[in-house]
Design a protein around this motif. Structure first.
Motif, PDB file in Angstrom:
ATOM      1  N   TRP A   1      -0.562  21.420  30.548  1.00  0.00           N
ATOM      2  CA  TRP A   1       0.100  22.471  31.327  1.00  0.00           C
ATOM      3  C   TRP A   1      -0.641  23.806  31.166  1.00  0.00           C
ATOM      4  CZ3 TRP A   1       3.353  20.122  34.457  1.00  0.00           C
ATOM      5  CH2 TRP A   1       3.979  18.949  34.036  1.00  0.00           C
ATOM      6  N   PRO A   2      -1.945  23.855  31.493  1.00  0.00           N
ATOM      7  CA  PRO A   2      -2.765  25.027  31.182  1.00  0.00           C
ATOM      8  C   PRO A   2      -2.751  26.159  32.217  1.00  0.00           C
ATOM      9  CG  PRO A   2      -4.119  23.340  32.149  1.00  0.00           C
ATOM     10  CD  PRO A   2      -2.729  22.759  32.032  1.00  0.00           C
ATOM     11  N   GLU A   3      -1.896  26.097  33.207  1.00  0.00           N
ATOM     12  CA  GLU A   3      -1.956  27.054  34.309  1.00  0.00           C
ATOM     13  C   GLU A   3      -1.989  28.515  33.842  1.00  0.00           C
ATOM     14  OE1 GLU A   3      -0.687  23.207  36.042  1.00  0.00           O
ATOM     15  OE2 GLU A   3      -0.127  24.304  34.239  1.00  0.00           O
ATOM     16  N   LEU A   4      -1.137  28.898  32.905  1.00  0.00           N
ATOM     17  CA  LEU A   4      -1.122  30.283  32.430  1.00  0.00           C
ATOM     18  C   LEU A   4      -2.328  30.628  31.564  1.00  0.00           C
ATOM     19  CD1 LEU A   4       2.643  30.890  31.563  1.00  0.00           C
ATOM     20  CD2 LEU A   4       1.310  31.988  33.374  1.00  0.00           C
ATOM     21  N   ALA A   5      -3.022  29.639  31.068  1.00  0.00           N
ATOM     22  CA  ALA A   5      -4.146  29.863  30.164  1.00  0.00           C
ATOM     23  C   ALA A   5      -5.494  29.882  30.878  1.00  0.00           C
ATOM     24  CB  ALA A   5      -4.160  28.773  29.089  1.00  0.00           C
ATOM     25  N   GLU A   6      -5.509  29.587  32.151  1.00  0.00           N
ATOM     26  CA  GLU A   6      -6.785  29.429  32.858  1.00  0.00           C
ATOM     27  C   GLU A   6      -7.707  30.632  32.748  1.00  0.00           C
ATOM     28  OE1 GLU A   6      -5.606  26.304  36.393  1.00  0.00           O
ATOM     29  OE2 GLU A   6      -5.292  28.438  36.742  1.00  0.00           O
ATOM     30  N   GLU A   7      -7.171  31.829  32.830  1.00  0.00           N
ATOM     31  CA  GLU A   7      -8.045  33.008  32.790  1.00  0.00           C
ATOM     32  C   GLU A   7      -8.661  33.244  31.412  1.00  0.00           C
ATOM     33  OE1 GLU A   7      -5.719  37.103  32.098  1.00  0.00           O
ATOM     34  OE2 GLU A   7      -5.149  36.060  33.940  1.00  0.00           O
ATOM     35  N   PHE A   8      -8.108  32.645  30.371  1.00  0.00           N
ATOM     36  CA  PHE A   8      -8.653  32.772  29.027  1.00  0.00           C
ATOM     37  C   PHE A   8      -9.849  31.836  28.820  1.00  0.00           C
ATOM     38  CE2 PHE A   8      -4.205  34.020  28.626  1.00  0.00           C
ATOM     39  CZ  PHE A   8      -4.300  35.204  27.913  1.00  0.00           C
ATOM     40  N   VAL A   9      -9.918  30.777  29.604  1.00  0.00           N
ATOM     41  CA  VAL A   9     -10.955  29.752  29.470  1.00  0.00           C
ATOM     42  C   VAL A   9     -12.054  30.073  30.478  1.00  0.00           C
ATOM     43  CG1 VAL A   9     -11.447  27.286  29.575  1.00  0.00           C
ATOM     44  CG2 VAL A   9      -9.199  28.078  28.826  1.00  0.00           C
ATOM     45  N   THR A  10     -13.213  30.484  29.981  1.00  0.00           N
ATOM     46  CA  THR A  10     -14.234  31.000  30.888  1.00  0.00           C
ATOM     47  C   THR A  10     -15.516  30.167  30.973  1.00  0.00           C
ATOM     48  OG1 THR A  10     -15.052  32.433  29.126  1.00  0.00           O
ATOM     49  CG2 THR A  10     -13.416  33.371  30.643  1.00  0.00           C
ATOM     50  N   GLU A  11     -15.789  29.333  29.985  1.00  0.00           N
ATOM     51  CA  GLU A  11     -17.029  28.557  30.021  1.00  0.00           C
ATOM     52  C   GLU A  11     -16.918  27.308  29.152  1.00  0.00           C
ATOM     53  OE1 GLU A  11     -19.795  30.703  26.750  1.00  0.00           O
ATOM     54  OE2 GLU A  11     -19.467  31.852  28.590  1.00  0.00           O
ATOM     55  N   ASP A  12     -17.794  26.358  29.438  1.00  0.00           N
ATOM     56  CA  ASP A  12     -17.888  25.127  28.654  1.00  0.00           C
ATOM     57  C   ASP A  12     -16.551  24.422  28.485  1.00  0.00           C
ATOM     58  OD1 ASP A  12     -20.636  25.256  28.293  1.00  0.00           O
ATOM     59  OD2 ASP A  12     -20.453  26.505  26.516  1.00  0.00           O
TER      60      ASP A  12
END
Length: 137
Positions: free
Chosen positions: A106-117
């Motif tokens: 359920w990563p929808e709210l976390a997407e902007e924190f994950v930027t690469e790899d």
């Protein structure tokens, strides 16, 4: 970005876990409806990484920590998270940039924190099995 699509049955989940591990990405975002098999796939990934921990869904505690040789595995279930501030208060960035595995349901709210790899995997239930759609960054 690379795209892949795999059709599989639950009896073949080991193959899907092995394929995900071979991409050598430590952050994986898991999308899918309730009951799609996100937690089941995460448990298999942990087994393939030689973790001997007891696996369970972190629905209420938000994150479970498992050990494996040479790393930790953080298993997140963000279903109950309501805001990005909750992620910040949880110290999500510290987990994400720890160079350990972060397997996130359920990563929808976390997407902007994950930027690469990282890998995005969407699991879709089909009549006789499942389909995994992967985006590898």
């Amino acid at each position: 970005m690379q795209n892949f699509k795999y059709n599989y049955h639950l009896s073949e989940i080991r193959v899907i876990a092995e394929r995900l591990i071979k991409f050598n990405k430590k952050v994986i975002l898991f999308y899918g409806d309730i009951g799609a098999g996100k937690t089941t796939l995460i448990k298999e990934i942990c087994k393939q990484l030689n973790s001997k921990s007891n696996f369970s869904s972190p629905t209420y505690q938000i994150v479970n920590e498992y050990s494996c040789p040479n790393a930790l595995i953080y298993h997140f279930d963000l279903y109950r998270i309501k805001s990005k501030m909750e992620l910040i208060d949880l110290g999500f960035d510290d987990y994400l940039f720890s160079d350990n595995y972060c397997l996130i349901e359920w990563p929808e709210l976390a997407e902007e924190f994950v930027t690469e790899d990282y890998i995005k995997i969407k699991i879709i239930t089909k009549n006789n099995g499942r389909e995994a759609e992967l985006e590898v960054y």
